[in-house]
Design an enzyme around this catalytic site. Sequence first.
Site, PDB file in Angstrom:
ATOM      1  N   CYS A  83       0.821  -1.225   0.000  1.00 18.07           N
ATOM      2  CA  CYS A  83       0.000   0.000   0.000  1.00 18.07           C
ATOM      3  C   CYS A  83       0.845   1.261   0.000  1.00 18.07           C
ATOM      4  O   CYS A  83       0.318   2.355  -0.192  1.00 18.07           O
ATOM      5  CB  CYS A  83      -0.936   0.020   1.201  1.00 18.07           C
ATOM      6  SG  CYS A  83      -1.867  -1.488   1.377  1.00 18.07           S
ATOM      7  N   HIS A 333      -8.675   4.650  -1.610  1.00 16.23           N
ATOM      8  CA  HIS A 333      -7.369   4.030  -1.441  1.00 16.23           C
ATOM      9  C   HIS A 333      -7.024   3.154  -2.639  1.00 16.23           C
ATOM     10  O   HIS A 333      -7.042   1.930  -2.560  1.00 16.23           O
ATOM     11  CB  HIS A 333      -7.401   3.202  -0.141  1.00 16.23           C
ATOM     12  CG  HIS A 333      -6.114   2.530   0.198  1.00 16.23           C
ATOM     13  ND1 HIS A 333      -4.877   2.991  -0.222  1.00 16.23           N
ATOM     14  CD2 HIS A 333      -5.854   1.417   0.941  1.00 16.23           C
ATOM     15  CE1 HIS A 333      -3.938   2.183   0.244  1.00 16.23           C
ATOM     16  NE2 HIS A 333      -4.499   1.224   0.942  1.00 16.23           N
TER      17      HIS A 333
END
Lengths: 386, 137
Positions: A83, A333
């Site tokens: 991430c 995200h």
Amino acid sequence: MRKVYISGVGMTKIGAHWNQSLRELFAEAAKKALDDSGNLTPEALIVGNMSAGELDNQANLGAYLASYIGLTGVAAFRVENACSSGGAAFHAGYLAVASGIYDIVLVGGVEKLTETPTAITTAALAEAADQEYEAYFGASFTTLNALVMRKYMEHYNVPYEKIANWPLLMHENAANNPYAQLPFKVSKETILKSPVIADPIRLFDCSPTGDGAAAVLLISEDKLNEISMDDRVVVAGVGMATDTLPLGHRESLLTLNASRIAAEKAYKMAKITPKDVNVVELHDAFSILGIISLEDLGFSKQGKGASDLENGKFSRDGEIAVNSSGGLKARGHPVGATGVYQIAEITLQLKNAAEKMQVDNAEVGLAHNVGGLGSAVSVTILKRER
Amino acid sequence: MSVPRYWREIPHHFRLVGTVCKNCGEAFLPPVKKCQKCGSEDLEEKEFPRVGKVLTYSIVYAIPRGFKNQKPYPIALIELENGARIVAQLTDCDLTDIHTGMLVEAVFRRITSYGERGIIKYGYKFRPIMEEKPDQE
């Protein structure tokens, strides 16, 4: 080391972009960033992406994306750090310009998560955890965060109602963000009654999955002096650190040590303390990560993040504006792009160009991007230079 | 997970074999090459104690691939008697009985039936230990 400046940024709206391919999405963000910087020609492209191999069956992203946007011939490569791929790509871009090797580097992030069934997407994202010792036994990424959340709530005696203030603020902020995936307010009751995903994590504690791309153009001080630029945003500090993948190998679940180390490095390099920061984009993949990050970055004392949040310290008109974009929770995200969105958002704030998201008197900003559950962290500090 | 990869992990997944630092005594599962506490490279492989306690836990409702028929199931971070901390499923217990500090012991269980490449995956899960009560007689 030379000074490095951000001369342009570009973002796409985050969502389910079924009419745009991975490269089209990237090209949209890249074009905006290059237009914003007065059409400088990059000498290199560094792109953050986590899952194009698994979800799009596309590797070789450096050349794939460079050629698509007409940069055939430049140096190009992909950076993968789960991430925090975007933050890591920015870190690499900074090093490339600061070192003197390149004068103009395009840093991008792109991710497409909505075209595969949820189970496949989730499995691809769960690759950030240890496959042989966590995923093997049925621990998803959400589960690992749930383990941290319960530990935090029990240790500091923080009720869920206080943690639920996180998604509440994120949605409130995202309502002002034209690029946000979830640009709407929600009520506290909606959050408290949302389905349990992995107890104690509820649906509204989780960031959504979406497609998106962001890009920023980095230039050297020499290049900056050749062109005229009024709003100068300089990279004042960078820090990066790692931690173990298995949660059990950590001394504490109440803090992300890599966040602390990365932040300390960045603060030291920028010669500032947390008190000097006006705007922050931090990595709230889950509500609990938002609250722990407030503490790890030095904005709250340990165990006090949720109380400070409740007291309005981190609202847009508070002491430090945290995630005025809506954060991962509500801006969205798009994994490998997230870190680059954060840099782009902070840059807009420092240029006083964030429109409805704008925070008054933003001079110093910090971006915090977390890969895995704190196993790879990038922190970047930007300053407005007059 | 490929067949050789599955096979390589058998000592760890079946018998709780991890590494213990001969210098400071810190225990690691998954095994490590260098002690993360004191930095020593003098480590030995050992079968770990099968008893521990729950440090934190979750009940999982959004289930990863391969685990659908077990929904919902509990996952915990467990501290073994030698101090090693591992993530594992809890089993043979009522979801409402699970609590932090609960004493548990490792048991050998099937993890998933038809995983990737058709492998039936086995390994450790943990079940509660009956806590001793004072003799009533």
